[in-house]
Write an enzyme that holds these catalytic residues in place. Structure first.
Site, short mmCIF file in Angstrom:
data_model
loop_
_atom_site.label_atom_id
_atom_site.label_comp_id
_atom_site.label_asym_id
_atom_site.label_seq_id
_atom_site.Cartn_x
_atom_site.Cartn_y
_atom_site.Cartn_z
N GLY A 160 -8.55 6.62 15.99
CA GLY A 160 -9.12 7.92 15.73
C GLY A 160 -8.07 8.98 15.47
O GLY A 160 -6.86 8.71 15.40
N HIS A 243 -2.45 -6.23 29.80
CA HIS A 243 -3.30 -5.16 30.32
C HIS A 243 -2.50 -4.04 30.98
O HIS A 243 -3.09 -3.09 31.50
CB HIS A 243 -4.29 -5.76 31.34
N LYS A 245 -0.45 -0.62 31.52
CA LYS A 245 -0.44 0.71 30.92
C LYS A 245 0.74 1.48 31.48
O LYS A 245 0.64 2.15 32.51
CB LYS A 245 -1.75 1.47 31.19
N ASP A 250 12.23 8.81 28.28
CA ASP A 250 13.52 9.10 28.92
C ASP A 250 13.46 8.72 30.39
O ASP A 250 13.30 7.55 30.71
CB ASP A 250 13.92 10.56 28.72
#
Length: 559
Positions: A160, A243, A245, A250
């Site tokens: 999107g 899976h 995340k 930095d």
């Protein structure tokens, strides 16, 4: 929500639409479950020996480039207390006395420091973000301020406007900073679903910055060529997934359970914690680097390379390569001398961050081993309530046992049918909310049999036009002002325990600002929750049919 049904209408419609053809499907799924359980048993035997070895050593350590405390004096890695023969580990294990273990923070420290590397950090350098828009802003801020490295991992990247704007920000930052290097890693099956797909979105960066930008797509070795041939998208995503995340900019790490997709930026409730610490950033950079080494790379033509070490025996060779990477990555290293040893956080370093990994493909169950041991070994003098959240409540047997047998009160937070991301989905996916209702019913019955009903509360998150994807744990000690939380990608279910690649962090703190943020986070979630019991789940519009109960039982290993 673009479907024409309301939440309740869609839920009721799916409940009425089961047909006798499900009987044949049940037989096929039953056979698939049998195969899954046989593979799982074999994997558990292999994993048990590996885990006994892995749990006694430090998992991915600080990168040599930034391990020097000169650059990051606020972070003092505290290694495994059972590292091979180091004298400081003996000294450290004596710090927590039996009286201290009666309190929340020392009890958590006592277990965690034996399982993983711990980083002493300043609580003021950790920020809890509670809104999807705040998560998106944190990502944009990290990208726009990065000068050395950007590393991001997720299940997939959406297609999107917001997702494209984020990737455009990475593109512009690479244009501005010649010393900046960036990489992304997604799941190969989910990331190539389309068109358009995650591959299509990141290909322009690969073409323009081929020497400073890399895109990787992880394909589980469990997906053999035969399975890849017979399981088409999205069915191939049931086998195993990348899976994690993790978002590194930095010396800042954003840990979350949220993917890089528009709904996670707008109206899908998840969790997000920002940790500003170079050593912690180095740790998770090493985790991502090694996942990338085991993944397929994207070239400038927009095609993926073959999985590492392919060949006639490609599956087994690939598995061995993955295991070797983790073994190399897990070797304990002497991070500090005895003179530098920090027994506990100082007044400035009032918070500990303990990374935990759960990787079924590698035979590593560090998170499940550690957390189930911790929950069941908390002394009765710790009266804190455990808040346990999972958008997909399907606890693994070990987590189920820990919840049912621990001595502390427990409040479980999960998605109501209207907040389940699969509600209103077409085809078979539309029945998934009923499967989780059946699992919740079975759990409440087990709690009753264990005489734990008075101690355990099950609540459901409901918020108009929002879905629920948050996962984690929280405990608070009002006596010493401490808090502990688990944040990351794991749903603590069957999939997370044995199939998918997961990365979490346990944060234990006495910093009152951070403790207050965590309390506010829990209260915000609870404010949209309603307690449920067996009676409420058994009303006609909620009660799953017999076929749905059978399917929920058959599909537990992949839910």
């Amino acid at each position: 929500h673009t479907h024409t049904h309301t939440h309740n209408d869609a839920f009721a419609w799916h409940k009425r639409q089961w047909k006798p053809c499900f009987i044949g499907m049940s037989l096929q799924v039953g056979y698939y479950r049998h195969l899954c359980m046989q593979v799982s048993r074999a994997a558990q035997i292999h994993a048990h020996a590996r885990t006994c070895h892995v749990i006694a050593r430090t998992l991915p350590s600080v990168a040599p480039r930034q391990a020097l405390t000169v650059k990051h004096p606020s972070a003092k890695p505290i290694g495994n207390s059972r590292s091979m023969g180091t004298t400081h580990s003996v000294r450290r294990s004596s710090v927590t006395s039996s009286s201290q273990q009666d309190r929340l923070a020392p009890a958590w420290h006592h277990t965690l420091k034996q399982a993983t590397t711990g980083f002493a950090v300043c609580g003021q350098d950790i920020e809890v973000i509670t809104t999807p828009s705040g998560f998106y802003d944190a990502l944009l801020r990290g990208v726009n301020n990065a000068t050395e490295r950007i590393h991001m991992s997720a299940l997939y990247l959406g297609t999107g406007d917001k997702e494209r704007h984020l990737i455009d920000a990475v593109y512009n930052r690479l244009e501005q900073c010649s010393n900046l290097n960036a990489s992304v890693v997604f799941d190969a099956n989910r990331g190539t679903r389309g068109p358009p797909s995650s591959v299509d979105i990141v290909t322009p960066l690969t073409q323009r910055f081929h020497d400073r930008f890399s895109a990787f797509f992880y394909l589980s070795p469990r997906l053999t060529p035969f399975l890849r041939h017979i399981l088409k998208s999205p069915a191939n995503e049931t086998v195993a997934l990348q899976h994690t995340k993790i978002y590194v900019f930095d010396d800042t790490v954003v840990l979350s359970g949220a993917n890089l997709s528009d709904d996670y930026f707008t109206q899908r409730q998840d969790r997000c914690v920002v940790i500003r610490n170079g050593a912690v950033a180095d740790y998770y950079t090493n985790v991502l680097n090694n996942i990338c080494r085991c993944s397929m790379s994207l070239n400038a033509q927009g095609t993926l390379s073959n999985p590492p070490t392919p060949g006639r025996n490609g599956h087994w060779t690939y598995t061995q390569a993955l295991e070797q990477v983790v073994d190399d990555h897990s070797q304990p290293k002497q991070l500090q001398s005895d003179q530098d040893d920090a027994h506990a956080p100082s007044s400035q370093q009032d918070t500990m961050v303990y990374p935990l990994l759960q990787m079924g493909d590698f035979g590593i169950s560090q998170e499940e081993d550690t957390m189930t041991l911790l929950l069941t070994s908390l002394p009765s003098t710790v009266k804190s309530t455990l808040y346990f959240a999972s958008g997909y409540f399907n606890p693994s047997p070990r987590y189920m046992n820990a919840i049912l047998t621990m001595q502390q009160p427990c409040e479980l937070i999960t998605a109501s049918p209207s907040a389940n991301g699969f509600l209103g989905a077409g085809g078979f996916k539309g029945y998934i909310p009923f499967f989780y209702t059946a699992i919740a019913q079975r759990f409440l019955k087990q709690a009753h049999r264990h005489h734990a009903s008075s101690r355990i509360t099950l609540t459901e998150y409901t918020r108009d036009a929002w879905t629920f994807h948050a996962k984690g744990m929280w405990m608070f000690d009002d006596v010493d002002g401490a808090a502990a939380t688990v944040v990351g990608s794991s749903n603590f279910g069957y999939r997370s325990a044995s199939r998918d690649l997961e990365a979490q962090a346990v944060i234990v703190s006495t910093n009152q600002q951070l403790v207050s943020q965590l309390k506010q986070e829990v209260e915000q979630l609870r404010s949209s929750c309603t307690a449920v019991d067996e009676g409420l789940l058994s009303v006609p519009e909620r009660n799953p049919s017999m076929v749905q109960r059978v399917l929920a039982w058959l599909l537990k290993p992949i839910l």
